[in-house]
Design a protein around this motif. Sequence first.
Motif, PDB file in Angstrom:
ATOM      1  N   GLU A  64       1.071  -1.191  -0.088  1.00  0.00           N
ATOM      2  CA  GLU A  64      -0.308  -0.328  -0.332  1.00  0.00           C
ATOM      3  C   GLU A  64       0.932   1.066  -0.112  1.00  0.00           C
ATOM      4  OE1 GLU A  64      -3.419   1.930   2.441  1.00  0.00           O
ATOM      5  OE2 GLU A  64      -1.976   0.881   3.823  1.00  0.00           O
ATOM      6  N   HIS A  65       1.796   1.398   0.886  1.00  0.00           N
ATOM      7  CA  HIS A  65       2.726   2.643   1.537  1.00  0.00           C
ATOM      8  C   HIS A  65       4.135   2.433   0.831  1.00  0.00           C
ATOM      9  CE1 HIS A  65      -0.891   4.090   2.721  1.00  0.00           C
ATOM     10  NE2 HIS A  65      -0.934   4.182   4.377  1.00  0.00           N
ATOM     11  N   SER A  66       4.134   1.433   0.323  1.00  0.00           N
ATOM     12  CA  SER A  66       5.985   1.610  -0.341  1.00  0.00           C
ATOM     13  C   SER A  66       6.099   0.919  -1.658  1.00  0.00           C
ATOM     14  CB  SER A  66       6.799   0.358   0.068  1.00  0.00           C
ATOM     15  OG  SER A  66       6.453   0.340   1.696  1.00  0.00           O
ATOM     16  N   GLN A  67       7.042   1.669  -2.500  1.00  0.00           N
ATOM     17  CA  GLN A  67       7.395   1.434  -3.896  1.00  0.00           C
ATOM     18  C   GLN A  67       7.670  -0.187  -4.165  1.00  0.00           C
ATOM     19  OE1 GLN A  67       6.183   3.953  -5.766  1.00  0.00           O
ATOM     20  NE2 GLN A  67       5.632   4.486  -3.610  1.00  0.00           N
ATOM     21  N   ILE A  68       6.577  -1.195  -4.314  1.00  0.00           N
ATOM     22  CA  ILE A  68       7.076  -2.808  -4.388  1.00  0.00           C
ATOM     23  C   ILE A  68       6.034  -3.311  -5.994  1.00  0.00           C
ATOM     24  CG2 ILE A  68       6.355  -4.476  -3.966  1.00  0.00           C
ATOM     25  CD1 ILE A  68       7.288  -3.808  -0.522  1.00  0.00           C
ATOM     26  N   SER A  69       6.291  -3.148  -6.788  1.00  0.00           N
ATOM     27  CA  SER A  69       5.341  -3.646  -7.267  1.00  0.00           C
ATOM     28  C   SER A  69       4.584  -5.338  -7.718  1.00  0.00           C
ATOM     29  CB  SER A  69       6.038  -3.618  -8.915  1.00  0.00           C
ATOM     30  OG  SER A  69       7.049  -4.675  -8.951  1.00  0.00           O
ATOM     31  N   ARG A  70       3.747  -5.632  -8.288  1.00  0.00           N
ATOM     32  CA  ARG A  70       3.161  -6.721  -8.011  1.00  0.00           C
ATOM     33  C   ARG A  70       4.111  -7.894  -8.044  1.00  0.00           C
ATOM     34  NH1 ARG A  70      -2.539  -8.429 -10.542  1.00  0.00           N
ATOM     35  NH2 ARG A  70      -1.883 -10.950 -11.095  1.00  0.00           N
ATOM     36  N   GLU A  71       4.765  -7.498  -9.623  1.00  0.00           N
ATOM     37  CA  GLU A  71       5.981  -8.176 -10.703  1.00  0.00           C
ATOM     38  C   GLU A  71       6.887  -9.000  -8.818  1.00  0.00           C
ATOM     39  OE1 GLU A  71       5.502  -5.996 -11.558  1.00  0.00           O
ATOM     40  OE2 GLU A  71       4.313  -6.393 -13.524  1.00  0.00           O
ATOM     41  N   ARG A  72       7.557  -7.916  -8.090  1.00  0.00           N
ATOM     42  CA  ARG A  72       7.985  -8.153  -6.852  1.00  0.00           C
ATOM     43  C   ARG A  72       7.823  -9.296  -6.064  1.00  0.00           C
ATOM     44  NH1 ARG A  72      13.050  -8.667  -7.370  1.00  0.00           N
ATOM     45  NH2 ARG A  72      14.762  -7.277  -6.374  1.00  0.00           N
ATOM     46  N   ILE A  73       6.068  -8.691  -5.290  1.00  0.00           N
ATOM     47  CA  ILE A  73       5.747  -9.222  -4.411  1.00  0.00           C
ATOM     48  C   ILE A  73       5.889 -10.823  -4.321  1.00  0.00           C
ATOM     49  CG2 ILE A  73       3.772 -10.033  -3.417  1.00  0.00           C
ATOM     50  CD1 ILE A  73       2.678  -7.695  -4.166  1.00  0.00           C
ATOM     51  N   GLU A  74       6.419 -11.390  -5.132  1.00  0.00           N
ATOM     52  CA  GLU A  74       6.253 -13.265  -5.669  1.00  0.00           C
ATOM     53  C   GLU A  74       7.603 -13.442  -4.649  1.00  0.00           C
ATOM     54  OE1 GLU A  74       5.959 -16.620  -8.574  1.00  0.00           O
ATOM     55  OE2 GLU A  74       3.896 -15.519  -7.914  1.00  0.00           O
ATOM     56  N   ASP A  75       8.605 -12.986  -5.419  1.00  0.00           N
ATOM     57  CA  ASP A  75      10.040 -12.649  -5.019  1.00  0.00           C
ATOM     58  C   ASP A  75      10.405 -12.897  -3.246  1.00  0.00           C
ATOM     59  OD1 ASP A  75      11.161 -13.775  -7.650  1.00  0.00           O
ATOM     60  OD2 ASP A  75      11.615 -11.673  -8.249  1.00  0.00           O
TER      61      ASP A  75
END
Length: 256
Positions: free
Chosen positions: A43-54
């Motif tokens: 929500e509040h960080s610069q994390i992409s959807r693609e990165r979440i799995e890693d």
Amino acid sequence: MSSFRQRCLDRAPLIGTFSAIPHPVAIEVVAMAGVDFLCIDWEHSQISRERIEDLIRAADVHRVPAIVRVPGHAPESIAAVLDAGAAGVLVPRVSTAAQAQAAVMATRYPPIGERGVGPGRAAAYGYRIPDYLAKANAQLVLAIQVETAEGLANIGEIAAVEGVDVIFIGPGDLSVSIDALGPEGKEKLDGAIRTITQTALAAGRCVGIFRPSTSDIATWFASGISFYLLASDTMFLGAAMAENAVAARNLCNGQR
């Protein structure tokens, strides 16, 4: 890690932190630090959807449950992180029972909810869908964040929604929403936190809260709050660096 939801339901003391640094190394460092779980902050960080799995995969290496705070209420966001293998979700800004029920529907498979079946990492990319379907509803944690004046007013109805595991209190946004900012608003904010806590506990829910430090954990634990997110990896990094920089500078100055 299948016991994580049960530990929440049992109100065992659980200590975690927000993970805001979008790199698996940061996740591993946090996981090895001894936390009970971590919450990847989409929500509040610069994390992409693609990165979440890693990032979830990095937590899994150390057998530390990773939940994800999703950006909003969209079922697609909830499905995406659960399909990636998250141990649960934290849904922000839940202010009505209808919103809480929608989170349940998006998190749980039928007959409890309406989550769609997908061949993601959680289901071994499609090879173990029946196995995953058989256990997901019983193992995934659904935490909803109450952080508005409307949510405070509706807490009785929100807490009564079946399928919600954790009522998580966001003191920062709550203080803004109820006009309880700063030291002068502390009594009002603390009263609101106690109201949410007591109502949620009476409904059989686990209660969680964000705390920037450990200074008042004992007080809130005594009130029944058992699920804690302490600061974040970025906050701990900054605080530790600042403390050690000051200490080193003082030692150097002392040698002059």
